[in-house]
Enzyme design. Sequence first.
Site, PDB file in Angstrom:
ATOM      1  N   CYS A 176       0.873  -1.179   0.000  1.00  0.00           N
ATOM      2  CA  CYS A 176       0.000   0.000   0.000  1.00  0.00           C
ATOM      3  C   CYS A 176       0.904   1.221   0.000  1.00  0.00           C
ATOM      4  O   CYS A 176       1.595   1.501   0.985  1.00  0.00           O
ATOM      5  CB  CYS A 176      -0.906  -0.007   1.233  1.00  0.00           C
ATOM      6  SG  CYS A 176      -1.870   1.520   1.427  1.00  0.00           S
ATOM      7  N   GLU A 194      -4.091   1.303  -6.273  1.00  0.00           N
ATOM      8  CA  GLU A 194      -3.124   0.313  -6.713  1.00  0.00           C
ATOM      9  C   GLU A 194      -3.052   0.357  -8.225  1.00  0.00           C
ATOM     10  O   GLU A 194      -4.042   0.669  -8.900  1.00  0.00           O
ATOM     11  CB  GLU A 194      -3.524  -1.077  -6.231  1.00  0.00           C
ATOM     12  CG  GLU A 194      -2.401  -2.092  -6.286  1.00  0.00           C
ATOM     13  CD  GLU A 194      -1.171  -1.662  -5.518  1.00  0.00           C
ATOM     14  OE1 GLU A 194      -0.239  -1.129  -6.172  1.00  0.00           O
ATOM     15  OE2 GLU A 194      -1.133  -1.834  -4.288  1.00  0.00           O
TER      16      GLU A 194
END
Length: 271
Positions: A2, A114
């Site tokens: 992340c 992402e």
Amino acid sequence: MCGRYAASRRPEDLTGLFQVERWDPEETLDPDWNVAPTKEVYAVLERPVKDAADRRPVRQLRTLKWGLVPSWAKTPEGAARMINARAETVHEKPSFRKAFLQRRCILPADGYYEWMTGADERQLEEAGKKKRPRKQPYFVTPADGSVFAMAGLYEFWRDATLPPDHPGAWWVTCSVITTEAETTPLAVAPAEGPSALADIHPRMPVMLTPDRWDAWLDPARSDSEELRALVAPPEGGLMRAYPVATAVSNVRNNGPELQAELAAPEETTLF
């Protein structure tokens, strides 16, 4: 991993949602739709209030710097590389194991970004080609619009070059715990593109469902196996993912438009 997320909820909303007892309005942050490493972020944690007569743990909303600096580090230079801790090994890594047992937090988010590499580009990468692969950013968020409560750790670091009473003498930093991305179908999948989070990236932040919040924040809990069970992936099918504009790839861009859903992935995106 992340490496970028969004956090636009107001502190007043977070204090109610997480039943926070103490929050200092001087620590208010602006809404941030492009949170990047080393930025200040909101964290929910439980610990005694400094100088209070009552030493009981108090649930607080605090601002921490994203990128954990271990207490034993000589300098904070590696903070940008310590934004994530792997759930599988967090209990044994020197940088994280003490924080895992004693200093856990929740990092509230709208969701995280992402980048997905297309099939043709992945083949080029695997073949060792030098052509720069195209990557399409996706925004991943709870399908029901609830807060994304990311499991986190926090740590204190003392800057020995400054006097103890200097406002910058102590750093409080944090890291997001990640796990293997879900392979179960998304609750809402885009018309074109991935059907599961694992299709986008093999890792994702650990999402703490509300039934785990109290146990995770409780500093009295220090059994490693019990804590590891709390960062096990929750039930699948809670998330949705959709393509967003590549403007999010530039950390200087910030605004709610970064979360706007595209009808389809962009055709010519360079990361």
